[in-house]
Design a protein around this motif. Structure first.
Motif, PDB file in Angstrom:
ATOM      1  N   GLY A  29       0.903  -1.433  -0.112  1.00 53.82           N
ATOM      2  CA  GLY A  29      -0.277   0.269   0.227  1.00 53.82           C
ATOM      3  C   GLY A  29       0.422   0.922   0.515  1.00 53.82           C
ATOM      4  N   ARG A  30       1.947   1.343   0.902  1.00 55.49           N
ATOM      5  CA  ARG A  30       2.823   2.311   0.691  1.00 55.49           C
ATOM      6  C   ARG A  30       3.176   2.714  -0.881  1.00 55.49           C
ATOM      7  NH1 ARG A  30       6.895   1.348   5.645  1.00 55.49           N
ATOM      8  NH2 ARG A  30       7.790   3.220   4.898  1.00 55.49           N
ATOM      9  N   VAL A  31       3.772   1.510  -1.064  1.00 54.66           N
ATOM     10  CA  VAL A  31       4.821   1.476  -2.617  1.00 54.66           C
ATOM     11  C   VAL A  31       3.414   1.494  -3.365  1.00 54.66           C
ATOM     12  CG1 VAL A  31       5.276   0.705  -4.298  1.00 54.66           C
ATOM     13  CG2 VAL A  31       6.391  -0.253  -1.934  1.00 54.66           C
ATOM     14  N   ASP A  32       2.304   1.503  -3.766  1.00 56.38           N
ATOM     15  CA  ASP A  32       1.341   1.925  -4.462  1.00 56.38           C
ATOM     16  C   ASP A  32       0.956   3.941  -4.740  1.00 56.38           C
ATOM     17  OD1 ASP A  32       1.002  -0.432  -5.613  1.00 56.38           O
ATOM     18  OD2 ASP A  32      -0.324  -1.000  -4.088  1.00 56.38           O
ATOM     19  N   ARG A  33       0.894   4.191  -3.532  1.00 55.80           N
ATOM     20  CA  ARG A  33       0.859   5.626  -2.968  1.00 55.80           C
ATOM     21  C   ARG A  33       1.813   6.472  -3.502  1.00 55.80           C
ATOM     22  NH1 ARG A  33       2.453   8.360   1.782  1.00 55.80           N
ATOM     23  NH2 ARG A  33       3.086   6.843   2.177  1.00 55.80           N
ATOM     24  N   LEU A  34       3.280   5.933  -3.136  1.00 58.57           N
ATOM     25  CA  LEU A  34       4.867   6.242  -3.110  1.00 58.57           C
ATOM     26  C   LEU A  34       4.255   6.891  -4.703  1.00 58.57           C
ATOM     27  CD1 LEU A  34       6.796   5.240  -0.637  1.00 58.57           C
ATOM     28  CD2 LEU A  34       5.971   7.693  -0.878  1.00 58.57           C
ATOM     29  N   GLU A  35       4.084   5.543  -5.331  1.00 65.11           N
ATOM     30  CA  GLU A  35       4.649   5.712  -6.511  1.00 65.11           C
ATOM     31  C   GLU A  35       3.979   6.870  -7.447  1.00 65.11           C
ATOM     32  OE1 GLU A  35       4.018   1.501  -7.687  1.00 65.11           O
ATOM     33  OE2 GLU A  35       6.228   1.128  -8.124  1.00 65.11           O
ATOM     34  N   ARG A  36       2.548   6.597  -7.489  1.00 65.47           N
ATOM     35  CA  ARG A  36       0.891   8.003  -7.679  1.00 65.47           C
ATOM     36  C   ARG A  36       1.854   9.200  -6.970  1.00 65.47           C
ATOM     37  NH1 ARG A  36      -2.557   4.281  -5.133  1.00 65.47           N
ATOM     38  NH2 ARG A  36      -2.705   5.136  -2.985  1.00 65.47           N
ATOM     39  N   GLU A  37       2.477   9.339  -5.681  1.00 66.96           N
ATOM     40  CA  GLU A  37       3.020  10.752  -5.944  1.00 66.96           C
ATOM     41  C   GLU A  37       3.835  10.784  -6.594  1.00 66.96           C
ATOM     42  OE1 GLU A  37       3.690  10.462  -1.246  1.00 66.96           O
ATOM     43  OE2 GLU A  37       1.893  10.886  -0.865  1.00 66.96           O
ATOM     44  N   MET A  38       5.196   9.759  -6.895  1.00 66.28           N
ATOM     45  CA  MET A  38       5.994  10.251  -7.815  1.00 66.28           C
ATOM     46  C   MET A  38       5.942  10.270  -9.236  1.00 66.28           C
ATOM     47  SD  MET A  38       9.080  10.510  -8.622  1.00 66.28           S
ATOM     48  CE  MET A  38       9.768   8.812  -6.971  1.00 66.28           C
ATOM     49  N   ARG A  39       4.552   9.775  -9.621  1.00 63.79           N
ATOM     50  CA  ARG A  39       4.168  10.008 -11.173  1.00 63.79           C
ATOM     51  C   ARG A  39       3.231  11.635 -10.998  1.00 63.79           C
ATOM     52  NH1 ARG A  39       2.554   4.288 -11.368  1.00 63.79           N
ATOM     53  NH2 ARG A  39       0.508   4.979 -10.106  1.00 63.79           N
ATOM     54  N   ALA A  40       2.598  12.354  -9.505  1.00 62.14           N
ATOM     55  CA  ALA A  40       2.396  13.486  -9.776  1.00 62.14           C
ATOM     56  C   ALA A  40       3.288  14.461  -9.959  1.00 62.14           C
ATOM     57  CB  ALA A  40       1.266  13.709  -9.040  1.00 62.14           C
ATOM     58  N   VAL A  41       3.929  13.709  -8.958  1.00 63.47           N
ATOM     59  CA  VAL A  41       5.400  15.234  -9.475  1.00 63.47           C
ATOM     60  C   VAL A  41       6.025  15.361 -10.470  1.00 63.47           C
ATOM     61  CG1 VAL A  41       7.677  15.549  -8.380  1.00 63.47           C
ATOM     62  CG2 VAL A  41       6.190  14.924  -6.521  1.00 63.47           C
ATOM     63  N   GLN A  42       6.369  13.623 -11.346  1.00 64.93           N
ATOM     64  CA  GLN A  42       6.734  13.746 -12.530  1.00 64.93           C
ATOM     65  C   GLN A  42       5.538  14.652 -13.656  1.00 64.93           C
ATOM     66  OE1 GLN A  42       7.400   9.940 -13.380  1.00 64.93           O
ATOM     67  NE2 GLN A  42       9.284   9.859 -12.451  1.00 64.93           N
ATOM     68  N   ARG A  43       4.305  13.866 -13.818  1.00 66.42           N
ATOM     69  CA  ARG A  43       3.985  15.490 -14.712  1.00 66.42           C
ATOM     70  C   ARG A  43       3.818  16.349 -13.937  1.00 66.42           C
ATOM     71  NH1 ARG A  43      -0.243  10.870 -13.271  1.00 66.42           N
ATOM     72  NH2 ARG A  43      -1.024  12.295 -12.091  1.00 66.42           N
ATOM     73  N   LYS A  44       3.937  16.742 -12.675  1.00 68.01           N
ATOM     74  CA  LYS A  44       4.455  18.483 -12.652  1.00 68.01           C
ATOM     75  C   LYS A  44       5.801  18.635 -13.203  1.00 68.01           C
ATOM     76  CE  LYS A  44       3.236  22.447 -10.680  1.00 68.01           C
ATOM     77  NZ  LYS A  44       2.153  23.364 -10.517  1.00 68.01           N
ATOM     78  N   VAL A  45       6.624  18.201 -13.468  1.00 68.47           N
ATOM     79  CA  VAL A  45       7.718  18.241 -13.496  1.00 68.47           C
ATOM     80  C   VAL A  45       8.336  18.971 -15.312  1.00 68.47           C
ATOM     81  CG1 VAL A  45      10.098  18.159 -13.389  1.00 68.47           C
ATOM     82  CG2 VAL A  45       9.548  17.873 -11.673  1.00 68.47           C
ATOM     83  N   PHE A  46       7.391  17.806 -15.915  1.00 68.94           N
ATOM     84  CA  PHE A  46       7.135  17.518 -16.987  1.00 68.94           C
ATOM     85  C   PHE A  46       5.544  17.802 -17.428  1.00 68.94           C
ATOM     86  CE2 PHE A  46      10.867  14.714 -15.830  1.00 68.94           C
ATOM     87  CZ  PHE A  46      12.046  14.983 -16.853  1.00 68.94           C
ATOM     88  N   PRO A  47       5.468  18.888 -18.201  1.00 69.18           N
ATOM     89  CA  PRO A  47       4.434  19.347 -17.939  1.00 69.18           C
ATOM     90  C   PRO A  47       3.656  18.650 -19.785  1.00 69.18           C
ATOM     91  CG  PRO A  47       4.953  21.256 -17.531  1.00 69.18           C
ATOM     92  CD  PRO A  47       6.055  20.231 -17.616  1.00 69.18           C
ATOM     93  N   GLY A  48       3.161  17.696 -19.625  1.00 73.39           N
ATOM     94  CA  GLY A  48       2.226  17.074 -21.092  1.00 73.39           C
ATOM     95  C   GLY A  48       2.956  15.681 -21.372  1.00 73.39           C
ATOM     96  N   GLY A  49       3.695  15.067 -20.548  1.00 76.32           N
ATOM     97  CA  GLY A  49       3.844  14.041 -20.222  1.00 76.32           C
ATOM     98  C   GLY A  49       5.149  14.180 -20.833  1.00 76.32           C
TER      99      GLY A  49
END
Length: 321
Positions: A29-49
């Motif tokens: 569960g922690r891994v899944d949550r962190l991976e979701r947060e990581m993807r959110a951060v990456q979307r912020k850093v790289f707009p548009g994917g």
């Protein structure tokens, strides 16, 4: 007895297995949550994917033994993944915060520059408006022999032209002795209408026949604006007004010559005598000093010795700094 021992062992094994399964589920569960947060951060850093992924700067070490868990177990692997993800999230979060801080600094610096530039432009516009509305600049150039004057460069100013102070009543056709005076002035006939018109207006001005001179000079300035004599004619037009004790109208003529034809040969003279007209109109010394300063900055290297001496005298009279 053996049955009860076996049952107890079975219960213990099931308890251990249940605990390990619970721990595995919690870590997943922690891994899944962190991976979701990581993807959110990456979307912020790289707009548009664009499929870009930031590799974690902290990678799990090999052969790390987690206390309380067997080496190589799924729980140990998940724990290492959690530690790596947490380190990556912290690193990315710090980078995003630093970038945000730098961006705010840039925005603040640009806003300050914009405010400063707007204030300077407004001050220039206000100064031009006050100068134009409070009295039109007038300049009386010194014509050399034959009505010719030395050429001087000019730079186009970015100011608003002053409004005309008053409308002059058209001069009536001269009669009697006045007509004889006008007739006594020789009209040149070189075949160049602009040249002839200026020289004739110059001769009328020398004879102090100002209304007749203005008529000829206005024709040259308006009908032949691209001719080199247009600058001469417009400048001398201002002189006729100034000599006729109409400094406000003279100021309009001089300022128009300086504004519309700054590269004309008589533009420096118009600016020079502009200061004199402002003085005659009893304008503030600050306005007169600005004209002298601009004249020196734009045309200082090409001014005659007489004009330079006049600038020094005028600045001293106005107590320019």
């Amino acid at each position: 007895m053996r049955y009860w021992i076996s049952a107890a062992a079975l219960v213990a094994v099931m308890g251990v297995a249940g605990t390990a399964q619970a721990q595995t589920g919690a870590v997943e569960g922690r891994v899944d949550r962190l991976e979701r947060e990581m993807r959110a951060v990456q979307r912020k850093v790289f707009p548009g994917g664009a499929g870009q992924v930031v590799e974690p700067q902290i990678t799990p070490e090999a052969n790390v033994t987690v206390p309380g868990a067997p080496s190589g177990s799924p729980v140990a692997d998940l724990t290492q993944r959690v530690a790596a993800l947490e380190g990556s999230v912290q690193t990315l979060t710090g980078q995003v915060e630093q970038d945000g801080y730098r961006l705010r600094q840039i925005e603040d610096a640009f806003a300050a520059y914009k405010r400063s530039t707007d204030a300077r432009l407004k001050a220039l516009e206000d100064g031009s408006s006050r100068s134009g509305g409070s009295g039109d600049p007038a300049i009386v150039p010194v014509d050399l022999g034959g009505g010719t004057e030395p050429a001087r460069p000019a730079t186009r100013p970015g100011r608003t032209p002053p409004p005309p102070a008053a409308a002059e009543v058209p001069a009536a056709k001269p009669t009697g002795a006045r007509a004889q005076q006008v007739a006594a002035v020789e009209k040149p006939n070189s075949g160049d209408p602009a040249e002839d018109g200026y020289l004739y207006g110059f001769r009328l001005w020398q004879a102090k026949l100002y209304p007749e001179a203005r008529k000829e000079l206005e024709v040259v300035a308006t009908k032949y604006p691209q001719h080199r004599r247009a600058s001469y004619a417009q400048n001398l037009l201002g002189r006729t007004y100034l000599d006729a004790n109409a400094p406000s109208l003279a100021a309009v003529a001089f300022y128009e010559n300086y504004k519309k034809n700054p590269n004309g040969e008589r533009a420096p003279d118009s600016l020079y005598y502009l200061a004199q007209a402002l003085t005659k109109l009893k304008k503030p010394a600050s306005e007169v000093c600005k004209v002298y300063t601009e004249l020196d900055q734009l045309y200082g290297g090409r001014l005659s010795a007489e004009m330079k001496a006049g600038i020094v005298e005028g600045r001293a009279a106005q107590k320019c700094k």
